[in-house]
Every structure is written in C-alpha cells, then in structure tokens.
Design a protein around this motif. Structure first.
Motif, PDB file in Angstrom:
ATOM      1  N   PHE A 175       0.846  -1.178   0.000  1.00 55.32           N
ATOM      2  CA  PHE A 175       0.000   0.000   0.000  1.00 55.32           C
ATOM      3  C   PHE A 175       0.891   1.239   0.000  1.00 55.32           C
ATOM      4  N   CYS A 237      -5.535  -9.526 -10.734  1.00 58.62           N
ATOM      5  CA  CYS A 237      -5.793  -8.101 -10.981  1.00 58.62           C
ATOM      6  C   CYS A 237      -6.250  -7.828 -12.409  1.00 58.62           C
ATOM      7  N   THR A 243      -9.042  -4.855  -7.302  1.00 57.12           N
ATOM      8  CA  THR A 243      -7.599  -4.983  -7.070  1.00 57.12           C
ATOM      9  C   THR A 243      -6.795  -4.288  -8.170  1.00 57.12           C
ATOM     10  N   GLN A 245      -7.853  -1.726  -9.903  1.00 58.95           N
ATOM     11  CA  GLN A 245      -8.082  -0.289  -9.743  1.00 58.95           C
ATOM     12  C   GLN A 245      -7.183   0.316  -8.672  1.00 58.95           C
ATOM     13  N   ARG A 246      -6.843  -0.474  -7.651  1.00 62.11           N
ATOM     14  CA  ARG A 246      -5.973   0.038  -6.580  1.00 62.11           C
ATOM     15  C   ARG A 246      -4.606   0.450  -7.111  1.00 62.11           C
ATOM     16  N   TYR A 247      -4.138  -0.248  -8.148  1.00 61.34           N
ATOM     17  CA  TYR A 247      -2.845   0.112  -8.747  1.00 61.34           C
ATOM     18  C   TYR A 247      -2.993   1.305  -9.683  1.00 61.34           C
ATOM     19  N   THR A 249      -5.031   3.767  -9.345  1.00 58.59           N
ATOM     20  CA  THR A 249      -5.152   4.975  -8.514  1.00 58.59           C
ATOM     21  C   THR A 249      -3.942   5.180  -7.602  1.00 58.59           C
ATOM     22  N   GLU A 251      -3.298   3.536  -4.962  1.00 54.63           N
ATOM     23  CA  GLU A 251      -3.543   3.151  -3.583  1.00 54.63           C
ATOM     24  C   GLU A 251      -2.533   2.075  -3.189  1.00 54.63           C
ATOM     25  N   LYS A 252      -2.216   1.218  -4.152  1.00 56.85           N
ATOM     26  CA  LYS A 252      -1.129   0.260  -4.016  1.00 56.85           C
ATOM     27  C   LYS A 252      -0.055   0.595  -5.045  1.00 56.85           C
TER      28      LYS A 252
END
Length: 262
Positions: A175, A237, A243, A245-247, A249, A251-252
């Motif tokens: 994260f 992913c 999952t 989307q977290r990359y 943005t 976030e990860k």
C-alpha cells in the motif's frame, strides 16, 4: 459495511495464501501455469525485450520481464559470473528455469517455496530458510513477501544465508507509503540499499497482458476453478476488478529494490 469489508478481506487472505495455491497445483500442468506474478512490461527497454524474444516464451514475456527487471538492479548485472542464487517463494519454478536459461553464467540456481510442486524445488519457510549461513551470493524474491506473517524474519534470514557482500534482489507490492516499512526491515536486518524503483506503471501493463491470457484459460477451466473464477480474477488483478483499480489509482504501488549485505 465495515463487517462486510472485514469478511471480504479475510476471505481473500485465506484464498491468496491457501486455496489459490492448491487449486493451481491441480491444473498447472494442463494450462502450463509456471508463473504467479502480475507481470511487467516496458516497451522502451530494447535490450530486455530482445533478450526475452531470444530466450523466452511469448505467453510468459510479462512474467519473465519482472524477474529480469529485478535482477537488473544488481550492480554487476548482467555479468553474474559464478554466483550462487536462491529464489525464496519460487512458486511453480518458472522463474528459476528462466534464470538458468538466460543467465548460464550463474553457477547454481535453487528455488524454494512452502508448497513445492516439483522435486527440484526445496520445501521451506521464508521465516526459517533451510540452508546454511553464507550459502548464496544472490537471493531473489518476487511478489511474495507481502504474504509473509513476519517480513522482518524474512529479511534477517536472507542476510544470514547470503555471503558477505551478497545481494538481495526484491520486487513486491505494498500500500502507498508502506514501502518505508520494507526499507526499515531491510536496514535492521543488516542490508544497505543499493537502489529502489517504483515500477507500478509497468506492472499495470503487465497485469493487462497476463489477465487476457488467464481470462481465456478460465473459459475452459474445470468447474472447481470456475467456482472461484471471480476470486482468481481479483488475484491476478484483471482490468475491471477492485484490485486492478488500486494500482491504477496508486492506492497500491509496486516496487523493485536491491540491497547489499553489509
């Protein structure tokens, strides 16, 4: 909503660490699944792309590129003459096979995983590596340490099995901001940071390439794999999943680093 999120997180914790491995063990030969990393794509790295085109399998290009990118942070790369290499968390063993093929100058390459599906892979725990001290010159660890209960023990064990001046080549997700914990853990274990890079953008491209292949596999997979289809898509992913989307943005983030044992 809070309870639902906790239960969802708990399910994926169990899925990623237990269910996924054993299901893949059942179908890995049928679908020729030899890599479990998210992948890496860099269209501008001509030397890397030329090497993979010469030595690699096109369907595995993104996966082996992540190995090669991580190894490339070693200060002596690509001349790794007579080095003894250990991969901790080698999964299906595809990475070790790639390293042996593309770097014949390495004197030995050993893979270790807690679920060894081949006789050539050593069964072991990242917190207590089943090797003597100073046995290796390079330890490589790809997309595995985020699953460990105690990453600090892992870094200490890497330092123990490395020879003086040996290197740890590492790539993994965290994260945003949590990479500072990794740097602290490595430092406490006796490592000096050589280099670290944020490779999130390249890994997102790798996810997209790998997910297209895996989505096709799901269409013809056995029923017990299809039963967990959405979970697998979250794990690799696939575009459209939370999952992934977290990359996107950030976030990860995904990091590659190299340390030297002091």
């Amino acid at each position: 909503a809070m309870i639902s999120r906790v239960l969802t997180d708990l399910y994926f914790y169990v899925f990623d660490r237990i269910i996924c491995y054993y299901l893949l063990k059942l179908v890995s030969n049928r679908f020729n699944i030899r890599f479990m990393n998210l992948g890496y794509v860099n269209h501008d790295d001509n030397a890397l792309n030329e090497m993979i085109s010469k030595e690699g399998n096109e369907s595995e290009r993104a996966h082996v590129a992540l190995y090669e990118k991580t190894l490339s942070l070693h200060p002596k790369y690509p001349s790794l003459d007579n080095y003894r290499l250990l991969e901790v968390g080698c999964g299906q063993g595809g990475g070790i096979e790639w390293i042996e093929r593309s770097h014949p100058e390495i004197s030995s390459a050993i893979g270790m995983d807690r679920v060894a599906i081949k006789d050539s892979i050593v069964t072991g725990n990242a917190h207590n590596l089943p090797f003597e001290s100073s046995s290796f010159d390079i330890v490589i660890n790809i997309e595995s340490s985020h699953l460990y209960e105690n990453p600090q023990k892992f870094f200490k064990e890497c330092a123990r099995v490395l020879s003086a001046g040996g290197h740890l080549c590492w790539a993994d997700l965290r994260f945003d901001g949590k990479e500072r914990e990794v740097l602290e853990q490595a430092s406490l274990a006796g490592f000096e940071l050589i280099s670290i890079e944020d490779i999130t953008e390249n890994v997102v491209h790798g996810m997209e390439k790998a997910a297209a292949r895996y989505d096709q596999m799901l269409l013809t997979a056995p029923w017990y794999i299809k039963l967990f289809g959405n979970s697998f898509r979250e794990t690799y992913c696939a575009p459209g999943t939370p999952t992934y989307q977290r990359y996107v943005t950030r976030e990860k983030r995904y990091w590659a680093a190299c340390w030297m044992k002091k």
